[in-house]
Design a protein around this motif. Structure first.
Motif, PDB file in Angstrom:
ATOM      1  N   SER A 171       0.830  -1.201   0.000  1.00  0.00           N
ATOM      2  CA  SER A 171       0.000   0.000   0.000  1.00  0.00           C
ATOM      3  C   SER A 171       0.865   1.252   0.000  1.00  0.00           C
ATOM      4  CB  SER A 171      -0.920   0.002   1.223  1.00  0.00           C
ATOM      5  OG  SER A 171      -0.169   0.151   2.409  1.00  0.00           O
ATOM      6  N   ASP A 172       0.225   2.399  -0.271  1.00  0.00           N
ATOM      7  CA  ASP A 172       0.949   3.676  -0.321  1.00  0.00           C
ATOM      8  C   ASP A 172       1.108   4.314   1.054  1.00  0.00           C
ATOM      9  OD1 ASP A 172       1.144   3.493  -3.090  1.00  0.00           O
ATOM     10  OD2 ASP A 172      -0.786   4.492  -3.395  1.00  0.00           O
ATOM     11  N   SER A 173       0.381   3.826   2.047  1.00  0.00           N
ATOM     12  CA  SER A 173       0.433   4.417   3.389  1.00  0.00           C
ATOM     13  C   SER A 173       0.838   3.352   4.410  1.00  0.00           C
ATOM     14  CB  SER A 173      -0.919   5.015   3.753  1.00  0.00           C
ATOM     15  OG  SER A 173      -1.939   4.037   3.628  1.00  0.00           O
ATOM     16  N   THR A 174       1.865   2.617   4.084  1.00  0.00           N
ATOM     17  CA  THR A 174       2.269   1.464   4.877  1.00  0.00           C
ATOM     18  C   THR A 174       2.486   1.790   6.344  1.00  0.00           C
ATOM     19  OG1 THR A 174       3.304   0.419   2.973  1.00  0.00           O
ATOM     20  CG2 THR A 174       4.021  -0.313   5.123  1.00  0.00           C
ATOM     21  N   PHE A 175       3.339   2.751   6.629  1.00  0.00           N
ATOM     22  CA  PHE A 175       3.724   3.020   8.009  1.00  0.00           C
ATOM     23  C   PHE A 175       2.600   3.682   8.793  1.00  0.00           C
ATOM     24  CE2 PHE A 175       7.733   3.152   5.522  1.00  0.00           C
ATOM     25  CZ  PHE A 175       8.265   1.966   6.008  1.00  0.00           C
ATOM     26  N   HIS A 176       1.799   4.510   8.130  1.00  0.00           N
ATOM     27  CA  HIS A 176       0.641   5.093   8.790  1.00  0.00           C
ATOM     28  C   HIS A 176      -0.325   3.988   9.241  1.00  0.00           C
ATOM     29  CE1 HIS A 176       2.229   8.273   6.200  1.00  0.00           C
ATOM     30  NE2 HIS A 176       1.653   9.159   6.984  1.00  0.00           N
ATOM     31  N   THR A 177      -0.581   3.052   8.325  1.00  0.00           N
ATOM     32  CA  THR A 177      -1.509   1.961   8.610  1.00  0.00           C
ATOM     33  C   THR A 177      -0.966   1.070   9.716  1.00  0.00           C
ATOM     34  OG1 THR A 177      -2.168   1.998   6.279  1.00  0.00           O
ATOM     35  CG2 THR A 177      -2.827   0.084   7.568  1.00  0.00           C
ATOM     36  N   MET A 178       0.339   0.869   9.741  1.00  0.00           N
ATOM     37  CA  MET A 178       0.955   0.059  10.788  1.00  0.00           C
ATOM     38  C   MET A 178       0.725   0.690  12.156  1.00  0.00           C
ATOM     39  SD  MET A 178       4.916  -1.218  11.148  1.00  0.00           S
ATOM     40  CE  MET A 178       5.548   0.448  11.403  1.00  0.00           C
ATOM     41  N   GLY A 179       0.940   2.001  12.266  1.00  0.00           N
ATOM     42  CA  GLY A 179       0.725   2.692  13.532  1.00  0.00           C
ATOM     43  C   GLY A 179      -0.716   2.606  13.983  1.00  0.00           C
ATOM     44  N   VAL A 180      -1.644   2.756  13.032  1.00  0.00           N
ATOM     45  CA  VAL A 180      -3.068   2.647  13.346  1.00  0.00           C
ATOM     46  C   VAL A 180      -3.393   1.251  13.869  1.00  0.00           C
ATOM     47  CG1 VAL A 180      -5.389   2.591  12.345  1.00  0.00           C
ATOM     48  CG2 VAL A 180      -3.802   4.426  11.714  1.00  0.00           C
ATOM     49  N   GLY A 181      -2.892   0.222  13.196  1.00  0.00           N
ATOM     50  CA  GLY A 181      -3.188  -1.151  13.591  1.00  0.00           C
ATOM     51  C   GLY A 181      -2.678  -1.486  14.977  1.00  0.00           C
ATOM     52  N   LEU A 182      -1.449  -1.103  15.279  1.00  0.00           N
ATOM     53  CA  LEU A 182      -0.877  -1.386  16.594  1.00  0.00           C
ATOM     54  C   LEU A 182      -1.628  -0.635  17.689  1.00  0.00           C
ATOM     55  CD1 LEU A 182       2.953  -1.276  15.759  1.00  0.00           C
ATOM     56  CD2 LEU A 182       1.452  -3.277  15.912  1.00  0.00           C
ATOM     57  N   THR A 183      -2.054   0.598  17.397  1.00  0.00           N
ATOM     58  CA  THR A 183      -2.814   1.380  18.366  1.00  0.00           C
ATOM     59  C   THR A 183      -4.174   0.736  18.635  1.00  0.00           C
ATOM     60  OG1 THR A 183      -1.733   3.424  17.642  1.00  0.00           O
ATOM     61  CG2 THR A 183      -3.785   3.642  18.888  1.00  0.00           C
ATOM     62  N   TYR A 184      -4.878   0.340  17.570  1.00  0.00           N
ATOM     63  CA  TYR A 184      -6.183  -0.298  17.735  1.00  0.00           C
ATOM     64  C   TYR A 184      -6.074  -1.588  18.545  1.00  0.00           C
ATOM     65  CZ  TYR A 184      -8.994   2.613  14.590  1.00  0.00           C
ATOM     66  OH  TYR A 184      -9.713   3.641  14.037  1.00  0.00           O
ATOM     67  N   ALA A 185      -5.074  -2.415  18.228  1.00  0.00           N
ATOM     68  CA  ALA A 185      -4.929  -3.699  18.925  1.00  0.00           C
ATOM     69  C   ALA A 185      -4.698  -3.489  20.416  1.00  0.00           C
ATOM     70  CB  ALA A 185      -3.768  -4.485  18.315  1.00  0.00           C
ATOM     71  N   SER A 186      -3.884  -2.487  20.754  1.00  0.00           N
ATOM     72  CA  SER A 186      -3.611  -2.228  22.170  1.00  0.00           C
ATOM     73  C   SER A 186      -4.844  -1.673  22.875  1.00  0.00           C
ATOM     74  CB  SER A 186      -2.426  -1.267  22.313  1.00  0.00           C
ATOM     75  OG  SER A 186      -2.701  -0.017  21.705  1.00  0.00           O
ATOM     76  N   LEU A 187      -5.646  -0.862  22.182  1.00  0.00           N
ATOM     77  CA  LEU A 187      -6.858  -0.305  22.781  1.00  0.00           C
ATOM     78  C   LEU A 187      -7.898  -1.394  23.060  1.00  0.00           C
ATOM     79  CD1 LEU A 187      -7.342   2.975  20.692  1.00  0.00           C
ATOM     80  CD2 LEU A 187      -6.643   2.801  23.097  1.00  0.00           C
ATOM     81  N   LEU A 188      -7.960  -2.408  22.197  1.00  0.00           N
ATOM     82  CA  LEU A 188      -8.956  -3.467  22.336  1.00  0.00           C
ATOM     83  C   LEU A 188      -8.817  -4.235  23.643  1.00  0.00           C
ATOM     84  CD1 LEU A 188      -9.150  -5.018  18.743  1.00  0.00           C
ATOM     85  CD2 LEU A 188     -10.963  -3.802  19.961  1.00  0.00           C
ATOM     86  N   VAL A 189      -7.592  -4.385  24.128  1.00  0.00           N
ATOM     87  CA  VAL A 189      -7.376  -5.224  25.312  1.00  0.00           C
ATOM     88  C   VAL A 189      -7.173  -4.406  26.591  1.00  0.00           C
ATOM     89  CG1 VAL A 189      -6.435  -7.133  23.974  1.00  0.00           C
ATOM     90  CG2 VAL A 189      -4.893  -5.375  24.839  1.00  0.00           C
ATOM     91  N   ILE A 190      -7.390  -3.082  26.531  1.00  0.00           N
ATOM     92  CA  ILE A 190      -7.221  -2.259  27.729  1.00  0.00           C
ATOM     93  C   ILE A 190      -8.097  -2.741  28.895  1.00  0.00           C
ATOM     94  CG2 ILE A 190      -7.809   0.004  28.679  1.00  0.00           C
ATOM     95  CD1 ILE A 190      -6.414   1.302  26.379  1.00  0.00           C
ATOM     96  N   PRO A 191      -9.377  -3.110  28.669  1.00  0.00           N
ATOM     97  CA  PRO A 191     -10.180  -3.603  29.808  1.00  0.00           C
ATOM     98  C   PRO A 191      -9.562  -4.823  30.482  1.00  0.00           C
ATOM     99  CG  PRO A 191     -11.593  -3.064  27.945  1.00  0.00           C
ATOM    100  CD  PRO A 191     -10.182  -2.989  27.438  1.00  0.00           C
ATOM    101  N   LEU A 192      -9.019  -5.744  29.687  1.00  0.00           N
ATOM    102  CA  LEU A 192      -8.384  -6.935  30.254  1.00  0.00           C
ATOM    103  C   LEU A 192      -7.102  -6.573  31.001  1.00  0.00           C
ATOM    104  CD1 LEU A 192      -8.504 -10.000  30.479  1.00  0.00           C
ATOM    105  CD2 LEU A 192      -7.251 -10.153  28.317  1.00  0.00           C
ATOM    106  N   VAL A 193      -6.350  -5.631  30.449  1.00  0.00           N
ATOM    107  CA  VAL A 193      -5.121  -5.185  31.110  1.00  0.00           C
ATOM    108  C   VAL A 193      -5.448  -4.526  32.446  1.00  0.00           C
ATOM    109  CG1 VAL A 193      -3.189  -3.565  30.972  1.00  0.00           C
ATOM    110  CG2 VAL A 193      -3.802  -4.933  28.976  1.00  0.00           C
ATOM    111  N   ALA A 194      -6.471  -3.671  32.460  1.00  0.00           N
ATOM    112  CA  ALA A 194      -6.863  -2.996  33.693  1.00  0.00           C
ATOM    113  C   ALA A 194      -7.296  -4.000  34.764  1.00  0.00           C
ATOM    114  CB  ALA A 194      -7.998  -2.017  33.409  1.00  0.00           C
TER     115      ALA A 194
END
Length: 275
Positions: free
Chosen positions: A160-183
């Motif tokens: 894709s043309d926005s590789t690194f932007h998309t990577m940052g978005v994906g890692l951020t989303y994945a970490s946000l999904l498990v915040i309740p379990l982490v807490a």
């Protein structure tokens, strides 16, 4: 024509990753391994997102979410495994994943010879000491499967043309999904442990060494190499680990381990790039 800089990038990626792993070990005594993996992925996502500031369209990417979930799952499984089985054994067994990806893309006898050499080298390096920890073996097999998925997903992302932007978005989303379990499972920092600010600094360092630098280098390599060629190049990582072990820890490899390293180098030399 082979791109000679790609193996060098793989070595740099492995070096950064193993330095990050050393930092992660120090955090295992403070938090659960899967929480350390979350810290690693979350810190990396925040760093990349802040640096590149993805657009709204990139924040709505399903491809980014899939990449982030697979990456978080791979790291979580690996950290859970190395809590109970030796790191060298875990790394060797985990190579089942990328070797299978490489086999899937093979077309010639030369490819298969290279893959057999790589597989044999990985088995030799592991010392065939599977151990008796069934849970640890299951975790590292899960990590191997997710590593194979990571290669395929990252290859699509690299096109894709926005590789690194998309990577940052994906890692951020994945970490946000498990915040309740982490807490829910977060362990209070012991009185003799690091301060909150030091813990945050360690998380940022972990994100940079074990995620941002290796993942960015991965995507750069995948823009220039097919997933099967990249998968075999991953066999350079045990070589990198052996060199770091000799220099930093005084771990001199045995004759059998040297044989395993040579087999992997031969595999990388023989393997032809298909794309």
């Amino acid at each position: 024509m082979q791109k000679l800089y790609i193996p060098l990038l793989m070595i740099l990626s492995g070096t950064s990753n193993y330095l990050g792993a050393a930092l992660a070990v120090n955090l295992f005594g403070i938090e659960n391994p899967w929480i350390v993996a979350w810290m690693r992925v979350g810190a990396a996502g925040i760093i990349i997102a802040l640096a590149l500031q993805p657009s709204l369209t990139q924040w709505l990417s399903w491809q980014a979410l899939i990449y982030g979930v697979v990456t978080l799952g791979m790291n979580t499984s690996f950290y859970e495994a190395i809590q109970t089985i030796p790191l060298g054994m875990a790394v060797a067994i985990e190579f089942i994943g990328p070797i299978c990806v490489a086999a899937w893309g093979s077309r010639t006898v030369r490819d298969w010879i290279a893959l057999c050499a790589a597989a044999t080298g990985v088995v030799v390096l592991s010392g065939t000491q599977w151990g008796a920890n069934f849970t640890g073996i299951l975790w590292i097999l899960a990590s191997a499967f997710l590593w194979a998925m990571y290669i395929l997903v990252s290859n699509r992302l690299a096109s894709s043309d926005s590789t690194f932007h998309t990577m940052g978005v994906g890692l951020t989303y994945a970490s946000l999904l498990v915040i309740p379990l982490v807490a829910w499972r977060w362990e209070p920092i012991p009185a003799t442990g690091p301060s909150v600010w030091l813990l945050i600094a360690m998380a940022i360092g972990l994100g940079l060494l074990s995620a941002v630098i290796p993942f960015v280098l991965d995507l750069i390599m995948l823009k220039s190499a097919s997933p099967d060629y990249y998968a075999v190049l991953l066999a350079l990582l045990p070589v990198t680990a052996a060199v770091i072990g000799m220099i930093a820890l005084g771990q001199i490899p045995s004759a059998v381990e040297v044989l395993g390293i040579l087999l992997i180098v031969i595999a990388v030399t023989l393997r032809k790039q298909t794309a």
